[in-house]
Design a protein around this motif. Structure first.
Motif, PDB file in Angstrom:
ATOM      1  N   ARG A  36      84.899   5.812 -61.365  1.00 47.51           N
ATOM      2  CA  ARG A  36      84.905   4.474 -61.939  1.00 47.51           C
ATOM      3  C   ARG A  36      84.402   4.385 -63.366  1.00 47.51           C
ATOM      4  O   ARG A  36      84.335   3.282 -63.921  1.00 47.51           O
ATOM      5  CB  ARG A  36      84.133   3.523 -61.010  1.00 47.51           C
ATOM      6  CG  ARG A  36      84.966   3.191 -59.783  1.00 47.51           C
ATOM      7  CD  ARG A  36      84.307   2.231 -58.848  1.00 47.51           C
ATOM      8  NE  ARG A  36      85.281   1.709 -57.898  1.00 47.51           N
ATOM      9  CZ  ARG A  36      84.990   0.957 -56.843  1.00 47.51           C
ATOM     10  NH1 ARG A  36      83.723   0.629 -56.604  1.00 47.51           N
ATOM     11  NH2 ARG A  36      85.930   0.524 -56.038  1.00 47.51           N
ATOM     12  N   ILE A  37      84.105   5.534 -63.981  1.00 46.81           N
ATOM     13  CA  ILE A  37      83.830   5.471 -65.418  1.00 46.81           C
ATOM     14  C   ILE A  37      85.082   5.010 -66.151  1.00 46.81           C
ATOM     15  O   ILE A  37      85.007   4.445 -67.247  1.00 46.81           O
ATOM     16  CB  ILE A  37      83.336   6.829 -65.947  1.00 46.81           C
ATOM     17  CG1 ILE A  37      82.756   6.640 -67.351  1.00 46.81           C
ATOM     18  CG2 ILE A  37      84.449   7.883 -65.926  1.00 46.81           C
ATOM     19  CD1 ILE A  37      81.959   7.798 -67.870  1.00 46.81           C
ATOM     20  N   GLY A  38      86.260   5.205 -65.536  1.00 47.19           N
ATOM     21  CA  GLY A  38      87.507   4.751 -66.152  1.00 47.19           C
ATOM     22  C   GLY A  38      87.541   3.254 -66.360  1.00 47.19           C
ATOM     23  O   GLY A  38      88.123   2.763 -67.332  1.00 47.19           O
ATOM     24  N   ARG A  39      86.932   2.476 -65.473  1.00 48.07           N
ATOM     25  CA  ARG A  39      86.900   1.029 -65.673  1.00 48.07           C
ATOM     26  C   ARG A  39      85.604   0.578 -66.344  1.00 48.07           C
ATOM     27  O   ARG A  39      85.567  -0.476 -66.965  1.00 48.07           O
ATOM     28  CB  ARG A  39      87.102   0.302 -64.353  1.00 48.07           C
ATOM     29  CG  ARG A  39      85.959   0.394 -63.344  1.00 48.07           C
ATOM     30  CD  ARG A  39      86.328  -0.279 -62.033  1.00 48.07           C
ATOM     31  NE  ARG A  39      85.176  -0.523 -61.171  1.00 48.07           N
ATOM     32  CZ  ARG A  39      85.258  -1.141 -59.986  1.00 48.07           C
ATOM     33  NH1 ARG A  39      86.430  -1.560 -59.539  1.00 48.07           N
ATOM     34  NH2 ARG A  39      84.179  -1.348 -59.252  1.00 48.07           N
ATOM     35  N   MET A  40      84.558   1.382 -66.205  1.00 44.31           N
ATOM     36  CA  MET A  40      83.276   1.012 -66.810  1.00 44.31           C
ATOM     37  C   MET A  40      83.359   0.986 -68.336  1.00 44.31           C
ATOM     38  O   MET A  40      82.895   0.036 -68.978  1.00 44.31           O
ATOM     39  CB  MET A  40      82.199   2.005 -66.361  1.00 44.31           C
ATOM     40  CG  MET A  40      80.865   1.885 -67.079  1.00 44.31           C
ATOM     41  SD  MET A  40      79.890   0.484 -66.545  1.00 44.31           S
ATOM     42  CE  MET A  40      79.206   1.084 -64.997  1.00 44.31           C
ATOM     43  N   ALA A  68      89.163  -4.618 -59.359  1.00 46.38           N
ATOM     44  CA  ALA A  68      89.760  -3.707 -60.348  1.00 46.38           C
ATOM     45  C   ALA A  68      89.746  -2.301 -59.775  1.00 46.38           C
ATOM     46  O   ALA A  68      88.958  -1.449 -60.174  1.00 46.38           O
ATOM     47  CB  ALA A  68      88.989  -3.767 -61.667  1.00 46.38           C
ATOM     48  N   MET A  69      90.613  -2.064 -58.798  1.00 43.53           N
ATOM     49  CA  MET A  69      90.603  -0.785 -58.101  1.00 43.53           C
ATOM     50  C   MET A  69      91.294   0.327 -58.886  1.00 43.53           C
ATOM     51  O   MET A  69      91.080   1.507 -58.636  1.00 43.53           O
ATOM     52  CB  MET A  69      91.275  -0.934 -56.736  1.00 43.53           C
ATOM     53  CG  MET A  69      90.621  -1.989 -55.845  1.00 43.53           C
ATOM     54  SD  MET A  69      88.863  -1.695 -55.560  1.00 43.53           S
ATOM     55  CE  MET A  69      88.951  -0.256 -54.523  1.00 43.53           C
ATOM     56  N   ASP A  70      92.165  -0.043 -59.828  1.00 40.96           N
ATOM     57  CA  ASP A  70      92.938   0.941 -60.579  1.00 40.96           C
ATOM     58  C   ASP A  70      92.238   1.225 -61.903  1.00 40.96           C
ATOM     59  O   ASP A  70      92.353   0.477 -62.873  1.00 40.96           O
ATOM     60  CB  ASP A  70      94.353   0.405 -60.816  1.00 40.96           C
ATOM     61  CG  ASP A  70      95.295   1.467 -61.376  1.00 40.96           C
ATOM     62  OD1 ASP A  70      94.821   2.375 -62.079  1.00 40.96           O
ATOM     63  OD2 ASP A  70      96.510   1.365 -61.111  1.00 40.96           O
ATOM     64  N   ASN A  71      91.489   2.329 -61.954  1.00 46.48           N
ATOM     65  CA  ASN A  71      90.725   2.665 -63.150  1.00 46.48           C
ATOM     66  C   ASN A  71      91.616   2.844 -64.374  1.00 46.48           C
ATOM     67  O   ASN A  71      91.290   2.385 -65.473  1.00 46.48           O
ATOM     68  CB  ASN A  71      89.933   3.948 -62.911  1.00 46.48           C
ATOM     69  CG  ASN A  71      88.886   3.791 -61.826  1.00 46.48           C
ATOM     70  OD1 ASN A  71      88.026   2.928 -61.907  1.00 46.48           O
ATOM     71  ND2 ASN A  71      88.955   4.624 -60.810  1.00 46.48           N
ATOM     72  N   LEU A  72      92.741   3.532 -64.206  1.00 47.38           N
ATOM     73  CA  LEU A  72      93.612   3.805 -65.342  1.00 47.38           C
ATOM     74  C   LEU A  72      94.265   2.533 -65.860  1.00 47.38           C
ATOM     75  O   LEU A  72      94.455   2.371 -67.068  1.00 47.38           O
ATOM     76  CB  LEU A  72      94.670   4.839 -64.943  1.00 47.38           C
ATOM     77  CG  LEU A  72      95.363   5.568 -66.088  1.00 47.38           C
ATOM     78  CD1 LEU A  72      94.351   6.276 -66.988  1.00 47.38           C
ATOM     79  CD2 LEU A  72      96.382   6.565 -65.554  1.00 47.38           C
ATOM     80  N   ALA A  73      94.582   1.605 -64.969  1.00 47.28           N
ATOM     81  CA  ALA A  73      95.154   0.334 -65.413  1.00 47.28           C
ATOM     82  C   ALA A  73      94.166  -0.427 -66.290  1.00 47.28           C
ATOM     83  O   ALA A  73      94.549  -1.043 -67.295  1.00 47.28           O
ATOM     84  CB  ALA A  73      95.561  -0.511 -64.205  1.00 47.28           C
ATOM     85  N   VAL A  74      92.875  -0.400 -65.927  1.00 48.47           N
ATOM     86  CA  VAL A  74      91.868  -1.057 -66.757  1.00 48.47           C
ATOM     87  C   VAL A  74      91.799  -0.388 -68.122  1.00 48.47           C
ATOM     88  O   VAL A  74      91.697  -1.065 -69.154  1.00 48.47           O
ATOM     89  CB  VAL A  74      90.492  -1.033 -66.057  1.00 48.47           C
ATOM     90  CG1 VAL A  74      89.413  -1.610 -66.974  1.00 48.47           C
ATOM     91  CG2 VAL A  74      90.544  -1.827 -64.754  1.00 48.47           C
ATOM     92  N   MET A  75      91.877   0.937 -68.168  1.00 55.45           N
ATOM     93  CA  MET A  75      91.853   1.640 -69.449  1.00 55.45           C
ATOM     94  C   MET A  75      93.037   1.239 -70.320  1.00 55.45           C
ATOM     95  O   MET A  75      92.949   1.266 -71.552  1.00 55.45           O
ATOM     96  CB  MET A  75      91.843   3.152 -69.225  1.00 55.45           C
ATOM     97  CG  MET A  75      90.593   3.669 -68.526  1.00 55.45           C
ATOM     98  SD  MET A  75      90.475   5.474 -68.507  1.00 55.45           S
ATOM     99  CE  MET A  75      89.985   5.779 -70.220  1.00 55.45           C
TER     100      MET A  75
END
Length: 405
Positions: free
Chosen positions: A194-198, A155-162
């Protein structure tokens, strides 16, 4: 199967250890029993397993260990991977070790190799036995990601996970479970935003707390006690009291608790008590609510890319020592990819002070490290203009007007 989190010691390294990071390597050796401790090195995640394992062995032996490579890795040429996973001699080598070290690379190689299709191999059983006997399980980068019950797989794309673009078995997966069920471990944390995916993972996967370890830092976990070592720090992300508005059409959380722990700081997961390093307790205590508080950062900065390299760390420092009681930032993409179903959606990050926010500055001459406890964070979806800005157009020249004396 998850190993008992009370058995041995876990050392989670955030990745990118620098050349002068012998304190981290020495701690692994010391926890494993000191000079002569046998340590099994797994280069399973590595793309260049021979080179990476040689570097790890050299670092551990420099600190007194007897390190041996366990040659099990998808990128090792000319081997029968399945045969080695069940080789009695290799299993006995691991069983006789006092510590196991996982290299960096790609964490999916570790779980897919040691637990193919969710079935634990005899080799993984031997690794768990080392831990159950009070040994050490350590890993860097990808080797750190596998420590928790759940892990980010790719999951390299933090914004995509958000924005909800992540799937079981692809962007996230089952880890090996060497720490408590509700603790999610992540690495390269502040460096890569990576807080974006956390945050979405904690909320969706039922984990109450995240441990984000930055590069050139490590966290030693034994039972409930965490201790930060190395040249940087780690962020504790606690959503235990956070709220979520299900009526909003995008991810959101309010009231997340953030605490930044620096090298030498420790934290008790059971009591929630953090103990700053002794050099901090002898230094400057910072309490923005105290009478006579003098801010050291007068100019407020708005973080246009809060998920950018080191931006969250800088925002927390501004919150602690600045004049304003809140710090704002934005996470968005100015050129969304075609698969982005919400191209005009971004996220406002609002860091703010709450009762109990406190920090300490390092007392050592020239040091700039700090500890911060109890910041609060709201993440709110917002509509972002696309494009966010447009160039100014030149105005038509105006005729000169005659002036009379």
């Amino acid at each position: 199967m998850q190993t008992s989190p009370q058995a041995g010691t876990v050392v989670v390294i955030g990745g990118a250890l620098k050349a002068d990071s012998d304190a981290v390597w020495q701690r692994i050796v010391d926890e494993a029993g000191g000079p002569g401790a046998p340590i099994a090195v797994f280069p399973t995640a590595a793309y260049e397993p021979e080179r990476i394992s040689a570097q790890i062995v050299a670092a551990l032996e420099r600190c007194g260990a007897v390190a041996q490579v366990v040659p099990i890795a998808p990128h090792l040429d000319g081997i029968d991977l399945q045969a080695r996973l069940h080789d009695p001699a290799l299993i006995a080598q691991v069983a006789a070790s006092r510590a196991v070290f996982f290299s960096g690379g790609a964490q999916e190689y570790i779980v897919d190799t040691l637990r193919p299709g969710g079935r634990e191999t005899a080799m993984l059983g031997a690794i768990r036995a080392v831990f159950e006997a009070g040994g050490v399980i350590a890993g860097t980068s990808a080797g750190a990601a596998v420590m928790s019950r759940l892990m980010f797989r790719d999951a390299m794309d933090n914004l995509a996970v958000m924005k909800g673009l992540w799937r079981a078995g692809q962007e996230y997966d089952q880890g090996l479970g060497f720490v408590r069920d509700w603790l999610l471990v992540d690495q390269h944390f502040l460096k890569r935003g990576r807080i974006g995916r956390m945050l979405p993972a904690l909320h969706a996967l039922g984990c109450r707390m995240g441990l984000g370890v930055d590069e050139n830092a490590a966290v030693v976990i034994r039972g409930a006690r965490l201790e930060v070592i190395g040249g940087a720090g780690a962020l504790l992300v606690d959503i235990g009291e956070a709220t979520h508005d299900a009526a909003l059409p995008a991810f959101n959380l309010r009231g997340v608790r953030l605490s930044y722990l620096d090298a030498g700081d420790s934290h008790d997961l059971d009591s929630g008590v953090t103990t700053p390093a002794a050099r901090k307790r002898d230094g400057r205590r910072i309490d923005p609510a105290a009478p006579g508080f003098l801010p050291l950062r007068e100019a407020g900065r708005y973080f246009l890319d809060i998920l950018g390299e080191g931006c969250l760390h800088a925002a927390l420092a501004q919150l602690l020592e600045g004049a304003a009681p809140e710090v704002l930032g934005l996470a968005y993409r100015h050129q969304p990819p075609p698969q982005d179903a919400m191209p005009g959606v971004g996220f406002e990050f609002r860091l703010y002070r709450a009762p109990g926010l406190v920090g300490w500055r390092d007392a050592a001459p020239g040091a700039d490290g700090y500890t911060l406890l109890g910041a609060r964070l709201d993440v709110i979806p917002v509509r972002v203009a696309l494009p966010l800005y447009t160039p100014l157009r030149a105005e038509a020249p105006q005729p000169l007007q005659e002036t009379r004396p």
